[in-house]
Design a protein around this motif. Structure first.
Motif, PDB file in Angstrom:
ATOM      1  N   GLY A 106     -65.781 -25.738 -44.323  1.00 52.92           N
ATOM      2  CA  GLY A 106     -64.360 -26.062 -44.398  1.00 52.92           C
ATOM      3  C   GLY A 106     -63.854 -26.826 -43.193  1.00 52.92           C
ATOM      4  O   GLY A 106     -62.903 -27.612 -43.299  1.00 52.92           O
ATOM      5  N   ALA A 107     -64.494 -26.623 -42.047  1.00 54.42           N
ATOM      6  CA  ALA A 107     -64.057 -27.328 -40.844  1.00 54.42           C
ATOM      7  C   ALA A 107     -64.254 -28.829 -40.963  1.00 54.42           C
ATOM      8  O   ALA A 107     -63.584 -29.613 -40.286  1.00 54.42           O
ATOM      9  CB  ALA A 107     -64.809 -26.796 -39.619  1.00 54.42           C
ATOM     10  N   THR A 108     -65.166 -29.263 -41.840  1.00 55.20           N
ATOM     11  CA  THR A 108     -65.432 -30.698 -41.998  1.00 55.20           C
ATOM     12  C   THR A 108     -64.412 -31.387 -42.895  1.00 55.20           C
ATOM     13  O   THR A 108     -64.432 -32.612 -43.020  1.00 55.20           O
ATOM     14  CB  THR A 108     -66.830 -30.913 -42.612  1.00 55.20           C
ATOM     15  OG1 THR A 108     -66.828 -30.507 -43.999  1.00 55.20           O
ATOM     16  CG2 THR A 108     -67.888 -30.125 -41.857  1.00 55.20           C
ATOM     17  N   VAL A 109     -63.545 -30.610 -43.546  1.00 56.95           N
ATOM     18  CA  VAL A 109     -62.588 -31.142 -44.520  1.00 56.95           C
ATOM     19  C   VAL A 109     -61.269 -31.452 -43.829  1.00 56.95           C
ATOM     20  O   VAL A 109     -60.761 -30.643 -43.045  1.00 56.95           O
ATOM     21  CB  VAL A 109     -62.373 -30.139 -45.669  1.00 56.95           C
ATOM     22  CG1 VAL A 109     -61.361 -30.680 -46.679  1.00 56.95           C
ATOM     23  CG2 VAL A 109     -63.702 -29.841 -46.359  1.00 56.95           C
ATOM     24  N   ALA A 110     -60.709 -32.607 -44.134  1.00 57.11           N
ATOM     25  CA  ALA A 110     -59.467 -33.040 -43.476  1.00 57.11           C
ATOM     26  C   ALA A 110     -58.447 -33.516 -44.505  1.00 57.11           C
ATOM     27  O   ALA A 110     -58.805 -33.943 -45.611  1.00 57.11           O
ATOM     28  CB  ALA A 110     -59.758 -34.166 -42.487  1.00 57.11           C
ATOM     29  N   ARG A 111     -57.201 -33.426 -44.137  1.00 59.29           N
ATOM     30  CA  ARG A 111     -56.117 -33.972 -44.961  1.00 59.29           C
ATOM     31  C   ARG A 111     -55.892 -35.432 -44.566  1.00 59.29           C
ATOM     32  O   ARG A 111     -55.818 -35.769 -43.386  1.00 59.29           O
ATOM     33  CB  ARG A 111     -54.832 -33.168 -44.759  1.00 59.29           C
ATOM     34  CG  ARG A 111     -53.661 -33.671 -45.594  1.00 59.29           C
ATOM     35  CD  ARG A 111     -52.515 -32.667 -45.576  1.00 59.29           C
ATOM     36  NE  ARG A 111     -52.010 -32.428 -44.223  1.00 59.29           N
ATOM     37  CZ  ARG A 111     -51.178 -31.435 -43.913  1.00 59.29           C
ATOM     38  NH1 ARG A 111     -50.784 -30.587 -44.845  1.00 59.29           N
ATOM     39  NH2 ARG A 111     -50.757 -31.288 -42.674  1.00 59.29           N
ATOM     40  N   LEU A 121     -46.728 -39.020 -45.149  1.00 62.98           N
ATOM     41  CA  LEU A 121     -46.823 -38.395 -46.463  1.00 62.98           C
ATOM     42  C   LEU A 121     -48.254 -37.947 -46.736  1.00 62.98           C
ATOM     43  O   LEU A 121     -49.178 -38.762 -46.709  1.00 62.98           O
ATOM     44  CB  LEU A 121     -46.387 -39.384 -47.548  1.00 62.98           C
ATOM     45  CG  LEU A 121     -45.000 -40.006 -47.365  1.00 62.98           C
ATOM     46  CD1 LEU A 121     -44.769 -41.071 -48.428  1.00 62.98           C
ATOM     47  CD2 LEU A 121     -43.934 -38.928 -47.428  1.00 62.98           C
ATOM     48  N   PRO A 122     -48.465 -36.645 -47.003  1.00 67.48           N
ATOM     49  CA  PRO A 122     -49.805 -36.188 -47.396  1.00 67.48           C
ATOM     50  C   PRO A 122     -50.294 -36.975 -48.605  1.00 67.48           C
ATOM     51  O   PRO A 122     -49.541 -37.188 -49.566  1.00 67.48           O
ATOM     52  CB  PRO A 122     -49.595 -34.712 -47.726  1.00 67.48           C
ATOM     53  CG  PRO A 122     -48.376 -34.320 -46.945  1.00 67.48           C
ATOM     54  CD  PRO A 122     -47.495 -35.538 -46.945  1.00 67.48           C
ATOM     55  N   HIS A 123     -51.559 -37.380 -48.565  1.00 68.35           N
ATOM     56  CA  HIS A 123     -52.015 -38.349 -49.553  1.00 68.35           C
ATOM     57  C   HIS A 123     -53.289 -37.933 -50.287  1.00 68.35           C
ATOM     58  O   HIS A 123     -53.514 -38.354 -51.416  1.00 68.35           O
ATOM     59  CB  HIS A 123     -52.257 -39.680 -48.830  1.00 68.35           C
ATOM     60  CG  HIS A 123     -52.619 -40.813 -49.712  1.00 68.35           C
ATOM     61  ND1 HIS A 123     -51.785 -41.292 -50.701  1.00 68.35           N
ATOM     62  CD2 HIS A 123     -53.756 -41.580 -49.766  1.00 68.35           C
ATOM     63  CE1 HIS A 123     -52.369 -42.302 -51.319  1.00 68.35           C
ATOM     64  NE2 HIS A 123     -53.567 -42.489 -50.773  1.00 68.35           N
ATOM     65  N   GLY A 124     -54.145 -37.146 -49.660  1.00 72.50           N
ATOM     66  CA  GLY A 124     -55.405 -36.759 -50.289  1.00 72.50           C
ATOM     67  C   GLY A 124     -56.262 -35.959 -49.341  1.00 72.50           C
ATOM     68  O   GLY A 124     -55.807 -35.481 -48.305  1.00 72.50           O
ATOM     69  N   THR A 125     -57.527 -35.814 -49.707  1.00 77.78           N
ATOM     70  CA  THR A 125     -58.485 -35.024 -48.939  1.00 77.78           C
ATOM     71  C   THR A 125     -59.715 -35.882 -48.658  1.00 77.78           C
ATOM     72  O   THR A 125     -60.057 -36.764 -49.446  1.00 77.78           O
ATOM     73  CB  THR A 125     -58.899 -33.764 -49.723  1.00 77.78           C
ATOM     74  OG1 THR A 125     -57.739 -32.975 -50.012  1.00 77.78           O
ATOM     75  CG2 THR A 125     -59.887 -32.915 -48.936  1.00 77.78           C
ATOM     76  N   GLY A 126     -60.368 -35.622 -47.543  1.00 83.37           N
ATOM     77  CA  GLY A 126     -61.634 -36.260 -47.219  1.00 83.37           C
ATOM     78  C   GLY A 126     -62.506 -35.283 -46.460  1.00 83.37           C
ATOM     79  O   GLY A 126     -62.043 -34.224 -46.016  1.00 83.37           O
ATOM     80  N   PHE A 127     -63.787 -35.619 -46.290  1.00 82.44           N
ATOM     81  CA  PHE A 127     -64.695 -34.720 -45.577  1.00 82.44           C
ATOM     82  C   PHE A 127     -65.763 -35.539 -44.869  1.00 82.44           C
ATOM     83  O   PHE A 127     -66.180 -36.603 -45.344  1.00 82.44           O
ATOM     84  CB  PHE A 127     -65.334 -33.694 -46.519  1.00 82.44           C
ATOM     85  CG  PHE A 127     -66.088 -34.289 -47.676  1.00 82.44           C
ATOM     86  CD1 PHE A 127     -67.475 -34.373 -47.664  1.00 82.44           C
ATOM     87  CD2 PHE A 127     -65.412 -34.754 -48.798  1.00 82.44           C
ATOM     88  CE1 PHE A 127     -68.169 -34.916 -48.735  1.00 82.44           C
ATOM     89  CE2 PHE A 127     -66.095 -35.296 -49.881  1.00 82.44           C
ATOM     90  CZ  PHE A 127     -67.481 -35.381 -49.852  1.00 82.44           C
TER      91      PHE A 127
END
Length: 725
Positions: A106-111, A121-127
């Motif tokens: 989970g630490a590798t996942v970013a907003r 504006l929050p837009h998606g997820t990446g990792f």
């Protein structure tokens, strides 16, 4: 031209529409799977797929071995049923490591957040998939210009105390790297480190993407970590069975929301199996998207769509696309940092043309880029089980410096000084018996005295467990041929090493070169025979998901299979077989190695010869050259490839055969040691021998001190050494 808000919505809608079309097209397959699930079949996949999946679960520590033994031995089970039960257990009974592994992944996942009109504006997820590269969807980051308007936020989550964590912002750097594909709906972009700071992967870890099979079967559960609706990080667990596996996509029932686009889809060992990209909306007969109340959805209805499934892009398909890109050397180097498990390499496209070169040099265990071992990482990182890679405290490398040599006769590699074999003290075992340790390959940087202490320590551990007295390291002979063998191998490799560089190619590409350089053309036979003995289907599915021979070479399949079936990585397998093939196929190499060993051997008395790895092959040849005054009363072979016909048929005394003049023979082997894949030795021509099957420690399947540490092995050695040292 930058993507406008309108065209961005169209990209998102197009992704959902294409997912819905694939969902409809796969109705028959999905209904077949659902019928089998309803009939009580937990994992309605092929027997081959279940077998490889079960092996990978055990290999990756996804289940406690004791739990498996206790459950499967409760009742008689055929192998297919046992494989299914292992997968079932891994879904029901998680090892404790499931939780910390999930935290690490989970630490590798970013907003991903977008700047627009002065707002964020929050837009998606990446990792993160390498120390510097982040993966997300094409419809999240459609081009470089759009990516420049966005940044990423790590730790956008709550702590264990439900308090907001400290968010770390990092800017995207599409100028350094950006690649995307609309059909596969993925984007890969560089993340700029903080000023004077390390790359993000050295701070938060990164997911090692893998082309190996066995990561998922139909009916199995998956987990998604992301930022639904731009909220703080959340996880979707359970109620999430995989329903359909297409060539490039996979359908599953995990509950996700908008904003989860670009999230990693994990199996229960926290390996990334897919890139989440769209939900599948329910549609009526006219193709209209339906709301949860059954009425057609219209613009302005908000989040009222009824989602019937989700679709992810298979990681193997993304890796295959990336392997075909035409990149600048700088961008190719960044892509290479994804590691050898990905099957990618910046030199891949040019490697086949170089297969006629004299050879390649062997990599160090922690070389940069794809030269890093699959179970290590980039310098400053430590590879972790489950696919993620975490930072090493202090940022140190993963290899220890060589121990200074203690004696002088032969110059070692790397400038660390001369090294020689070691004689036992004259009083050992009354001077009438001789314990000789014969090492394997890749020892050129080791100190013979330290190796002798390590082997003796392992043996003493086994003796202690067997309630027998320990031995002194100085009571053992230790012939040393590591430098001699390395110099012979290096001398054959210098030209291609400079033109290609093994530290920048994958194990599969290096294997192609080793095959081309085989003195007798036998390298490929050795590799395929080992894989066949490990159960690789001769005409079955490829061992990599969607990777054919034209992409990474025909030898990737057996290498990947052996690595998946054992606790030995692809690099070790490829280079070990290279050295065995060179020793057996080049008379000058064999002569030089045997001469080096004979320089440090007793000449009379009783001989207890304890051999390991390539040393078991050298030892079998050595027995044909012993003087009549030396009586081999016991031969111990451990982690040996002698069971391969491509090895035993090329011994000085053609095999299989009883070792010359040997009274007793112990052949210790570990089921997860790929080097010992031909064991136990079953051909009756080997004669009578003891073959204890031992279970070595995880990631230590081929270590000699592990073999010697088992009481069954240590007892045999001490039982012959009747005289006190």
């Amino acid at each position: 031209m930058s993507v406008t808000d309108q065209s961005h919505r169209e990209l998102h809608e197009r992704a959902a529409a294409e997912a819905a079309r694939r969902y409809e097209d796969s109705t028959a397959e999905r209904e077949r799977v659902e019928d089998r699930l309803a009939a009580g079949v937990r994992f309605p996949d092929s027997p081959d797929a279940l077998a490889v999946r079960a092996d990978r679960i055990m290999d990756r520590g996804g289940l406690s071995p004791s739990a498996v033994v206790a459950d499967i031995h409760r009742e008689a089970m055929a192998l297919p049923d046992a494989n299914e039960r292992i997968i079932d257990l891994s879904n029901e009974l998680q090892a404790w490591s499931f939780l910390p592994r999930g935290v690490r992944a989970g630490a590798t996942v970013a907003r991903i957040t977008r700047r627009r009109d002065g707002r964020e504006l929050p837009h998606g997820t990446g990792f993160l998939v390498s120390p510097r590269l982040l993966m997300t969807n094409h419809h999240v980051l459609p081009d470089e210009s759009f990516a420049r308007t966005c940044f990423v936020e790590f730790n956008a989550q709550v702590t264990a105390d439900n308090q907001p964590d400290t968010v770390v912002r990092m800017e995207l750097d599409p100028g350094a790297f950006f690649a995307a594909d609309g059909r596969l709906d993925f984007a890969l972009v560089a993340v700029a480190p903080a000023p004077d700071g390390p790359p993000p992967g050295e701070v938060f870890g990164w997911n090692r993407l893998s082309v190996q099979i066995g990561k998922l079967v139909l009916g199995e559960k998956v987990n998604i970590i992301g930022h639904p609706q731009g909220r703080l990080k959340e996880i979707a667990l359970r109620d999430n069975a995989v329903l359909v596996r297409l060539d490039d996509f996979v359908h599953y029932t995990t509950d996700t929301e908008p904003g989860n686009s670009g999230s990693p889809v994990f199996n229960d060992q926290w390996e990334v199996v897919a890139l989440h990209h769209s939900g599948v909306p329910k549609r009526d007969d006219q193709g209209r998207v339906l709301r949860k109340d059954g009425r057609p959805w219209q613009e302005g209805d908000g989040d009222t769509v009824e989602w019937v499934a989700n679709e992810g892009v298979r990681i193997s398909s993304i890796l295959k696309h990336l392997a075909g890109l035409d990149l600048t050397p700088q961008r190719g180097a960044l892509l290479a940092e994804m590691g050898p498990d990905s099957g990618l390499d910046q030199a891949l496209a040019g490697a086949p043309a170089s297969l006629t070169a004299p050879g390649l040099a062997s990599p160090g265990p922690a070389s940069p880029g794809l030269g890093a071992q699959p179970d290590t990482a980039m310098p400053g990182l430590r590879a972790q089980p489950g696919g993620a890679t975490a930072p090493v405290p202090g940022g140190g490398g993963v290899t220890s410096p060589p121990v200074p040599a203690v004696r002088v006769t032969e110059t070692g590699t790397g400038g660390e000084g001369p090294k020689v074999g070691l004689r036992a003290r004259a009083t050992a075992f009354g001077g009438r018996q001789h314990l000789v340790f014969l090492h394997g390959r890749d020892q050129q940087k080791q100190d013979p005295a330290e190796l002798r202490r390590t082997w003796t320590a392992g043996l003493n551990r086994g003796l202690t467990l067997a309630s027998l007295p320990p031995l002194d390291p100085q009571d053992a002979w230790f012939p040393f041929y590591g430098v001699r063998l390395h110099d012979l191998v290096s001398g054959r490799e210098s030209i291609a090493a400079e033109s290609i560089g093994l530290d920048r190619v994958s194990a599969a590409v290096a294997a192609e070169v080793f095959a081309a350089q085989s003195p007798t053309g036998s390298y490929e036979r050795l590799l395929y025979e080992a894989a066949a003995r490990a159960g690789m289907p001769q005409n079955g599915p490829a061992t990599t998901e969607g990777f054919g021979a034209g992409l990474v070479g025909a030898l990737h399949r057996p290498l990947s299979w052996l690595a998946a079936k054992s606790d030995v990585d692809e690099w070790t397998i490829a280079t070990f077989l290279r050295d065995v093939d060179l020793y057996l196929g080049d008379g000058a190499v064999r002569q030089a190695v045997l001469d080096s060993v004979m320089e440090t051997m007793p000449t009379s008395g009783e001989l207890v010869l304890v051999t390991h790895s390539l040393g078991t092959v050298v030892g079998m040849d050595l027995l044909t050259r012993l003087p009549d005054t030396l009586d081999p009363v016991l031969l111990v072979t451990a982690g040996s490839p002698l069971g391969l016909d491509g090895v035993n048929e090329r011994l000085l005394a053609r095999g299989p055969h009883r070792p010359p003049r040997v009274r007793d023979w112990v052949n210790a082997w570990c089921p997860t040691d790929a080097v010992a894949i031909g064991c136990p030795l079953e051909d009756e021509r080997w004669g009578k021998l003891s073959q204890p099957a031992v279970r070595n420690g995880r990631e230590r399947a081929h270590k000699m001190d592990e073999y010697l540490g088992h009481p069954a092995v240590a007892r045999e050695i001490r039982g012959v050494l009747t005289h006190q040292a």
